[in-house]
Structure formats: structure tokens, C-alpha cells
Design a protein around this motif. Structure first.
Motif, PDB file in Angstrom:
ATOM      1  N   GLY A 344       0.795  -1.224   0.000  1.00 15.19           N
ATOM      2  CA  GLY A 344       0.000   0.000   0.000  1.00 15.19           C
ATOM      3  C   GLY A 344       0.820   1.262   0.000  1.00 15.19           C
ATOM      4  N   ALA A 345       2.080   1.210  -0.424  1.00 12.10           N
ATOM      5  CA  ALA A 345       2.961   2.376  -0.368  1.00 12.10           C
ATOM      6  C   ALA A 345       2.330   3.574  -1.062  1.00 12.10           C
ATOM      7  N   GLY A 346       2.350   4.696  -0.380  1.00 10.03           N
ATOM      8  CA  GLY A 346       1.816   5.929  -0.940  1.00 10.03           C
ATOM      9  C   GLY A 346       0.326   6.109  -0.789  1.00 10.03           C
ATOM     10  N   THR A 347      -0.353   5.196  -0.078  1.00 13.47           N
ATOM     11  CA  THR A 347      -1.802   5.282   0.088  1.00 13.47           C
ATOM     12  C   THR A 347      -2.144   5.349   1.578  1.00 13.47           C
ATOM     13  N   ASN A 348      -3.411   5.487   1.850  1.00 11.41           N
ATOM     14  CA  ASN A 348      -3.898   5.493   3.231  1.00 11.41           C
ATOM     15  C   ASN A 348      -4.429   4.132   3.654  1.00 11.41           C
ATOM     16  N   ASP A 349      -4.124   3.114   2.869  1.00 14.79           N
ATOM     17  CA  ASP A 349      -4.583   1.760   3.189  1.00 14.79           C
ATOM     18  C   ASP A 349      -3.387   0.832   3.096  1.00 14.79           C
ATOM     19  N   GLN A 350      -2.551   0.864   4.138  1.00 16.94           N
ATOM     20  CA  GLN A 350      -1.320   0.108   4.129  1.00 16.94           C
ATOM     21  C   GLN A 350      -1.436  -1.124   5.025  1.00 16.94           C
ATOM     22  N   PHE A 351      -0.350  -1.877   5.056  1.00 14.44           N
ATOM     23  CA  PHE A 351      -0.328  -3.125   5.819  1.00 14.44           C
ATOM     24  C   PHE A 351      -0.736  -2.916   7.266  1.00 14.44           C
ATOM     25  N   TRP A 352      -0.287  -1.814   7.868  1.00 14.37           N
ATOM     26  CA  TRP A 352      -0.498  -1.605   9.294  1.00 14.37           C
ATOM     27  C   TRP A 352      -1.884  -1.037   9.614  1.00 14.37           C
ATOM     28  N   ASP A 353      -2.704  -0.798   8.597  1.00  7.71           N
ATOM     29  CA  ASP A 353      -4.023  -0.193   8.792  1.00  7.71           C
ATOM     30  C   ASP A 353      -5.107  -1.263   8.898  1.00  7.71           C
ATOM     31  N   ARG A 354      -6.113  -0.951   9.694  1.00  5.26           N
ATOM     32  CA  ARG A 354      -7.327  -1.767   9.817  1.00  5.26           C
ATOM     33  C   ARG A 354      -6.978  -3.222  10.108  1.00  5.26           C
ATOM     34  N   ASP A 355      -7.607  -4.136   9.383  1.00  2.10           N
ATOM     35  CA  ASP A 355      -7.388  -5.564   9.625  1.00  2.10           C
ATOM     36  C   ASP A 355      -6.428  -6.155   8.598  1.00  2.10           C
ATOM     37  N   ASN A 356      -5.654  -5.310   7.946  1.00  4.03           N
ATOM     38  CA  ASN A 356      -4.802  -5.786   6.863  1.00  4.03           C
ATOM     39  C   ASN A 356      -3.746  -6.805   7.291  1.00  4.03           C
ATOM     40  N   PRO A 357      -3.141  -6.711   8.484  1.00  4.83           N
ATOM     41  CA  PRO A 357      -2.186  -7.768   8.858  1.00  4.83           C
ATOM     42  C   PRO A 357      -2.834  -9.153   8.879  1.00  4.83           C
ATOM     43  N   ARG A 358      -4.038  -9.252   9.402  1.00  7.17           N
ATOM     44  CA  ARG A 358      -4.719 -10.558   9.457  1.00  7.17           C
ATOM     45  C   ARG A 358      -5.130 -11.010   8.066  1.00  7.17           C
ATOM     46  N   LEU A 359      -5.516 -10.043   7.217  1.00  4.80           N
ATOM     47  CA  LEU A 359      -5.855 -10.385   5.843  1.00  4.80           C
ATOM     48  C   LEU A 359      -4.658 -10.977   5.124  1.00  4.80           C
ATOM     49  N   LEU A 360      -3.504 -10.328   5.259  1.00  3.76           N
ATOM     50  CA  LEU A 360      -2.290 -10.830   4.612  1.00  3.76           C
ATOM     51  C   LEU A 360      -1.884 -12.182   5.183  1.00  3.76           C
ATOM     52  N   ARG A 361      -2.011 -12.351   6.487  1.00  4.40           N
ATOM     53  CA  ARG A 361      -1.627 -13.618   7.117  1.00  4.40           C
ATOM     54  C   ARG A 361      -2.510 -14.763   6.634  1.00  4.40           C
ATOM     55  N   ARG A 362      -3.815 -14.539   6.546  1.00  6.03           N
ATOM     56  CA  ARG A 362      -4.708 -15.614   6.055  1.00  6.03           C
ATOM     57  C   ARG A 362      -4.354 -15.985   4.621  1.00  6.03           C
ATOM     58  N   TRP A 363      -4.090 -14.972   3.807  1.00  9.43           N
ATOM     59  CA  TRP A 363      -3.721 -15.219   2.407  1.00  9.43           C
ATOM     60  C   TRP A 363      -2.410 -15.992   2.324  1.00  9.43           C
ATOM     61  N   ALA A 364      -1.417 -15.579   3.102  1.00 12.25           N
ATOM     62  CA  ALA A 364      -0.122 -16.260   3.071  1.00 12.25           C
ATOM     63  C   ALA A 364      -0.246 -17.699   3.540  1.00 12.25           C
ATOM     64  N   ASP A 365      -0.992 -17.926   4.612  1.00 13.38           N
ATOM     65  CA  ASP A 365      -1.167 -19.290   5.102  1.00 13.38           C
ATOM     66  C   ASP A 365      -1.791 -20.180   4.031  1.00 13.38           C
ATOM     67  N   GLU A 366      -2.800 -19.660   3.350  1.00 14.03           N
ATOM     68  CA  GLU A 366      -3.479 -20.444   2.321  1.00 14.03           C
ATOM     69  C   GLU A 366      -2.551 -20.774   1.165  1.00 14.03           C
ATOM     70  N   MET A 367      -1.834 -19.774   0.651  1.00 15.29           N
ATOM     71  CA  MET A 367      -1.006 -19.982  -0.534  1.00 15.29           C
ATOM     72  C   MET A 367       0.226 -20.843  -0.224  1.00 15.29           C
TER      73      MET A 367
END
Length: 770
Positions: A344-367
Motif C-alpha cells: 500500500g505504499a503511498g496510500t492510506n490503506d497500508q499493511f499496518w491499517d485496519r485488519d490488513n495484517p490478518r488479511l495478509l496472514r490468512r492469504w499467506a497461510d493459504e497460498m
């Protein structure tokens, strides 16, 4: 009659797909007979010959079952393959001394790889783990129809290939199946990025990089299977179809096989953060992404992780990649995504925002779990650009990426220009060992960087290098290679800027690998119970350190750990050694029987060395050059200084050897340019005291130029058994009664001899009194 006709028609229709689908030919490919842990490839032809999308396993699935001599079964996924003919009309180098690779016509030639007829377009690849008689059969599934061949026997020969790399039982290192340690030593090989029509430069860069790493004793390279390099999917084609990028896959086939022949193990990156950028400052790659075309207009890039269509398309891509290249033991590991926290570089919706860490973790676990299900023999990981993202959020290990059970090893990326950067990287290695104790760790990318300025430094040694080697700078590459080998990492740190190392018209710093490879070769420290030790950070910041806010005294720990649990944990601070001056630093591995490591004059770092920072139009970058040109006089020598390795060293004698860490340096003073090696005149013996401390004097640390002296040395202190004491002289023994009687008889038997002029009286038996 009509009902019978309809019944026959329905029967024919129901059997139509089975009638049309058949396996026309299966053949073992390759001239060499199959061997253990080497590629056994099957070529398959089907009728019909073509399908709507041969890359979609929901439409057509070609697999093979291999049965080992012991009866164990292995299922292998097949893939669609296109053959090519390679253009060979590239001009040669202008002279043997020319390190530039002149090929200005072929790179942009659209006929560089020309597709040719492919009689066996389905391929299955497998590396049998044992020798002996194997059986295989091919199974094809299309719709509701499944067909297969009869089992065929193939004999697999023995080989010396050590097989796949896994984790060492100590959880800090890597090892082959036989337990032999694999210590990664290499570089990133990521020079030419090409988002337009494919040319030969990524292929050329990867081949040259792998060959040069191997020539210098290296064993590792990191390569990118992304759209700008060897990616099979990109903005130039539809999602889920890889026809337009079969040329890149064909090239990577050869890259992987070259790596296998040269003993270089590749870490492949499947996705990078820049594919998802969507901002003015970092570019808008996401709206051009093929997966974006399957989503409603204006969809944010977080849909890449969350949307079921995107996830299914990525699973399909992973399946193809593992089917085509997962067979190879030369595939060290698979990195799902590089710098995943930067999407999310340069935006207001980056990894550290909202529930994005858990979203990325679920995706990584699945893949990662899916990739592992296809090729469980490999190591898997994901990478973050900021090390603190690996355990973010701190309060939830179920959401932090590096705590995932699917992540086998941990890699940080760490760019810095701080004077104490080697101590910072040692801190990061200890931090990783404490946070992720079951996972090996090493730095996946590093380089000099400050506020967008990129630069490199030299070592006053231009005249020592062979003709044609245009650049031999990057002292920061040299220093971090050596410090990271002895800071507790599972491999050396990997330099990122491959264009400075393997570029078309400059490079040469891969030569730094050879002295370290020679030092580590046959060194048993990784087979022993060892721990990392280091001298304390002296707390003096460099004049051109990056601005740290907040800061720590001397910028001893990374800025992002200041005020966090990480920075406050004393267990993460490198300790266990001390030096007689704060300008001398040491990083070492200590076992009960030896200490191996690196000593360094801290004056010898980029700012005091010849260097160049840019771009020149940037005033902040030019300010980094305010002391140029520099001379060797800017590096004060350290003479007569000492190192003490504290605690848990076996008392007694040690053989102490010092090693050159530089290539093309005459350490033996015989007129030859050595590639590292022991410096004989520095070898000596020292003793560890009864309190288990080992103190020794370091040879003079001086700027390069007068061999064998250097600003740093490798060293090995090896315990020696005490010399056996010399046997004491035996005390005279009193002769026995029998001996005395024999002597008396002898004297009585020889009176004549004594009367014939004997010049000396007869000798008394030993031990007799007068």
C-alpha cells in the motif's frame, strides 16, 4: 425402433469425451539415464491435442504416479509446455579484457526465442530420491473422464547429489538430508527489469550471475519469477493464461538447470509489492494487473488478498510453477511475496491499517500451504520490507506473518548507511533467534541507502585488480558479508544491487565471495554447539548517519526498535566479547573447542573511503560526498589492539590464525594475487585462561595497499591438546643376584685378556659400588 436409436445416441454422447480423449504417446526425455535427485522428465501427447485453457486444472489435469522400489507413491503434476529455438546471432566481446557483454542487437530482437513445433506438449518432472527400479503411470482427467497408462518400469541410477535443502536440527542453520550443513553464500541476481516485450537480458543476467557466484565458491542466488523478469503471468496477457510468457518459462528452465550443474541453489520470489502499487508517488501497476481486470472497476489492491477469484488464479499460477520447477533440488526455497508489507505504499490503506495484517496472514497461510501440498520437499517463506512488520501486531502471533507455521525461515531486508550498521544487523539476528527460535534467519536484501540516495564505496585498491574489471568498490558489501557470517545468521546477508555487481558494463564485486568461501570451507563450527558473540556497540554515531527520531545512543539498534519491546530486551544486544579500543569490533562464533570470526577497524567504512552518492541533482545526496576525494590517511591504523572472547571457552592452548578477506591481495608476499587465505606470518599460539576467557592481539589493521596488512581479518582460534611431558630419566636399578653372579663368573673366565695389555681396567657392571 426410435427408442432404441435414442438409447444408442445417448450412450454414444455419454461416452463421447472418453472416446475423444486418449493418451497418444508417453516418452522419457533426455539423453542421460535417470539418476537419483536428478530430473526425470516425461513428455506426453494427448488427443485432442489442444484445449481451451491447458493451464486451468479445472479443465484438464495431467498427473503421474511414481512408485519407488520400496513401494512409496509420489504424485506429480503435469504442465503445458512450448518449445523454442534460441537466436544465436549475438556479437562477441570486443576483446578478452572487455567485461561488458556487447549484445546490442539481439536483446530487443523479437525473434530472440522463436516458438517451434512441440510434439510432446505435456510435461511431468520428477527427481527420484532413491536409486533402483521405479514404476510410473500417467493419469489424465478431463471433465468427468479419467484415463491412465499401464505402469512402466524405469531404472534410476545412483548419484552423489545431496538432495533438497531443509532445516538443520539446531533450527539455526540449513542442511541437506544427510545432515551436512548448507550455509547460503551468494547474492541477489535481479539486474534487468523488463515490463515491455521480452528480451534476452534477464536470461543473460541470471546466467552470468549464477556462473560468477559459482566461480567464486558461492552457492546461493535469489531470482524473481515476477512480470518484469521470469514471471509467467503479467499485464501483457489475460489472467490464468500463460501462452504469451512461455518464452520466459523456457529461459528459466535453463537458468534452473545451470544452477543445478554449478551447485548454486535458487530462492524464487513469486510476487513483489510493486505489482500492487496504486499511488501517484509509487506508480499505478495495480490497475494494469491481469487480476484487476476480473474485478469491478476501482477495486483496491487489498482485493488481491481477499477476493476468491484472485486467490484461485494465484493458486493456479503456483500450481504451474511448482509443477514445472518444483522437482529440482536446486530450488532452495520459495518466497511467496517480497516486501509484502509495502503493497500500500503511498496510500492510506497500508499493511499496518485496519485488519490488513490478518488479511495478509490468512492469504499467506493459504497460498504457502497449497504450494507445500504440491512440493513438500521445499522450504517456504514470505518477506516483509520492514523487519518490525514480521511480528506485527505485537499482541497477536496469529496475525503476524513470521509466526505463520507455513513460514520455514525468516528474512529481513535492511538498508542503512549508519556507522554501526554491522552491530545493528547482529542485533537483528539475535532478535530473530529470540522471536522465531525454530526458524533459521538471514538478511535477504541489504545495501547503502539514505533518503533516496544510493551509493557505493571503494578500498584504495584499483591497481591491484586485473585489467577489464571496471569497478571493485562496494566496501559495504564486503563488510556485511563477513559480519553476517559470524553474527548468528543461517547464511550471509544478500546484497541487492545486482546491476552494480553483474551489470552489462561494470561489476566484479562477486570476487568478495571467494575469500569467505575459503575461510568457511571445511570449518566445522556449524556442526558444533556454537553461539554468536560480539563486542559491544561503542555508542558513537557516524557524521553521516541517517536522521534517527527517536534515537538510541550511537544509533546502535535500528530506529524502529527504539521504545519497543524489541529494543528494550537485553537478550537481543550482541555481547560475549570485548576489545581494547572502541574502534575495533569483532563478530564471532564460539564453540567449546574453537572460535571463528571477523575483526574490523571501524574507521574503515563508507564515509571515510572513496565513495560517490547520487543522484547528483539531489543536494542531500551531494552532501554525503563532502569529504571527497579521500586518501588512506583518513583511516587511522589500529596497532597492538586486543580482543577478548569471554566465558565458556575451553582453557588451554589455541592455534591462532588470521586470514585475508580480500581478493587479488598478495598475502604471501610472493608476487601473486591471492584470493584470500591464511596469512602465515600472523599465525601464533595463545592460551585461554582458567576463567575461560581467550585474549589475543590483533595484527595491525591498516588501509589496503601494503600486503598483507588490511583493515580487517578473519580469524580462527582452535583448541590444541597440551603437549605430552617428556619422560623423566629412569633411576638406576640395583642388579639382581643372578646378574651379580654372572658378572663374577665373567671376570674369572677372562684373566688372560686382562694381562695382554688392556689399556683400561675392566668395566664394572652398572650399579656396582666400588
Amino acid at each position: 425402433m426410435r427408442p432404441i436409436f435414442l438409447l444408442l445416441l445417448l450412450s454414444w454422447l455419454s461416452a463421447g469425451s472418453a472416446w475423444a480423449l486418449r493418451i497418444r504417446e508417453v516418452r522419457v526425455l533426455g539423453a542421460a539415464p535417470p539418476a537419483r535427485y536428478q530430473k526425470l522428465e516425461l513428455g506426453v501427447a494427448l488427443n485432442p491435442a489442444r484445449f481451451n485453457n491447458p493451464y486451468d486444472p479445472a479443465e484438464i489435469r495431467v498427473t503421474a504416479e511414481f512408485i519407488s522400489p520400496e513401494g512409496k507413491g509420489y504424485w506429480v503434476q503435469g504442465f503445458w509446455y512450448q518449445d523454442f529455438k534460441r537466436c544465436q546471432n549475438c556479437p562477441a566481446q570486443r576483446s578478452p579484457q572487455d567485461t561488458c557483454y556487447y549484445c546490442n542487437d539481439c536483446p530487443e530482437n523479437p525473434k530472440y526465442l522463436q516458438p517451434v513445433a512441440t510434439p510432446l506438449p505435456w510435461r511431468l518432472r520428477f527427481a527420484p530420491p532413491t536409486a533402483g527400479k521405479w514404476r510410473y503411470r500417467v493419469v489424465v482427467m478431463h471433465g468427468d473422464t479419467t484415463i491412465s497408462t499401464e505402469p512402466v518400469t524405469v531404472t534410476v541410477a545412483a548419484s552423489a547429489n545431496p538432495g533438497f535443502v531443509g532445516k538443520h536440527p539446531n533450527n539455526r542453520n540449513f542442511a541437506f538430508a544427510d545432515g551436512k550443513v548448507f550455509f547460503p553464500l551468494g547474492l541477489n541476481v535481479t539486474n534487468t527489469w523488463n515490463n515491455g516485450p521480452y528480451n534476452r537480458l534477464p536470461y543473460r543476467d541470471a546466467r552470468v550471475g549464477i556462473q560468477r557466484i559459482a566461480e567464486q565458491g558461492g552457492n546461493y542466488a535469489r531470482v524473481l519469477l515476477i512480470p518484469a523478469q521470469f514471471g509467467i503471468e503479467g499485464p501483457d496477457g489475460p489472467a490464468g493464461s500463460y501462452d504469451l510468457r512461455q518464452n520466459r518459462a523456457y529461459d528459466f528452465d535453463e537458468v534452473l538447470e545451470l544452477a543445478a550443474r554449478r551447485g548454486v541453489y535458487l530462492q524464487t520470489v513469486l510476487v513483489t509489492q510493486d505489482e500492487l502499487f496504486d499511488s501517484e508517488s509509487f506508480g499505478r501497476a495495480w490497475p494494469k494487473h491481469p487480476y484487476y481486470q476480473r474485478l469491478p472497476p476501482g477495486s483496491p489492491n487489498t482485493r488481491f488478498f481477499a477476493d476468491s477469484v484472485c486467490r484461485q488464479l494465484l493458486r493456479q499460477r503456483i500450481r504451474y510453477i511448482m509443477a514445472r520447477w518444483g522437482y529440482s533440488p536446486a530450488l532452495f526455497g520459495v518466497e511467496l511475496m517480497g516486501e509484502a508489507d509495502c503493497f500500500g505504499a503511498g496510500t492510506n490503506d497500508q499493511f499496518w491499517d485496519r485488519d490488513n495484517p490478518r488479511l495478509l496472514r490468512r492469504w499467506a497461510d493459504e497460498m504457502l500451504a497449497y504450494a507445500r501440498s504440491l512440493a513438500p520437499q521445499h522450504l517456504y517463506t514470505i518477506n516483509v520490507g520492514y523487519a518490525f512488520s514480521g511480528n506485527y501486531p505485537l499482541s497477536d502471533t496469529s496475525a503476524a506473518p513470521y509466526y505463520s507455521p507455513q513460514v520455514d525461515f525468516v528474512q529481513d531486508h535492511y538498508y542503512s548507511s549508519d556507522k554501526n550498521v554491522e552491530y545493528q544487523r547482529a542485533f537483528m539476528a539475535r532478535r530473530a533467534a529470540g522471536l522465531y527460535p525454530s526458524k533459521p534467519y538471514f538478511v535477504g536484501e541489504f545495501g547503502l541507502e539514505q533518503n533516496g540516495c544510493w551509493y557505493g564505496s571503494s578500498n584504495f585498491t584499483r591497481k591491484l585488480y586485473p585489467p577489464g574489471l571496471l569497478y571493485h568498490d562496494l566496501n559495504e558489501l564486503h563488510n556485511t558479508l563477513w559480519s553476517s557470517a559470524f553474527n548468528g545468521s543461517g547464511g550471509t546477508a544478500m546484497y541487492w544491487w545486482a546491476n552494480q555487481v553483474f551489470g552489462l558494463c561494470f561489476g566484479g564485486q562477486y570476487h568478495y565471495l571467494k575469500p569467505l568461501q575459503q575461510f568457511l570451507n571445511a570449518c566445522p563450527i556449524f556442526e558444533e554447539r556454537y553461539e554468536a558473540v560480539a563486542s559491544p556497540c561503542p555508542g558513537d554515531a557516524g557524521p553521516k548517519d541517517a536522521k534517527h527520531e527517536p534515537t538510541s545512543p550511537g544509533n546502535c539498534i535500528p530506529i524502529w526498535t527504539v521504545g519497543r519491546e524489541d529494543g528494550a530486551n537485553p537478550a537481543f544486544l550482541p555481547t560475549g566479547a570485548r576489545t581494547s579500543t572502541p574502534m575495533l569490533e569483532v563478530y564471532a562464533l564460539r564453540s567449546p573447542a574453537r572460535v571463528v570470526g571477523w575483526v574490523h577497524n571501524r574507521h574503515n567504512y563508507w564515509y571515510k573511503l572513496p565513495h560517490s552518492a547520487g543522484p547528483k541533482e539531489n543536494a542531500a545526496c551531494n552532501a554525503l560526498n563532502d569529504n571527497q576525494p579521500s586518501t588512506p590517511d583518513s583511516i587511522p591504523a589500529l596497532v597492538g589492539q586486543q580482543v577478548t572472547i569471554e566465558r565458556r571457552v575451553r582453557p588451554g592452548r589455541y592455534r591462532l590464525e588470521f586470514f585475508s578477506t580480500y581478493p587479488f591481495y598478495d598475502v604471501n608476499r610472493d608476487g601473486k594475487k591471492d584470493q584470500g587465505g591464511v596469512i602465515p606470518q600472523f599465525t601464533t599460539e595463545v592460551r585461554a585462561s582458567a576463567d575461560s576467557a581467550l585474549t589475543f592481539t590483533v595484527p595491525p589493521l591498516r588501509p589496503l595497499g601494503t600486503a598483507p596488512y588490511a583493515p580487517d581479518y578473519g580469524f580462527k582460534a582452535t583448541w590444541l591438546p597440551e603437549a605430552a611431558p617428556k619422560p623423566a630419566s629412569a633411576a638406576p636399578r640395583k642388579p639382581s643376584t643372578a646378574t651379580r653372579r654372572a658378572a663374577t663368573a665373567s671376570r674369572k673366565a677372562t684373566p688372560a685378556a686382562q694381562k695382554k695389555g688392556s689399556s683400561s681396567p675392566p668395566k664394572r657392571p652398572a650399579g656396582r659400588k666400588k
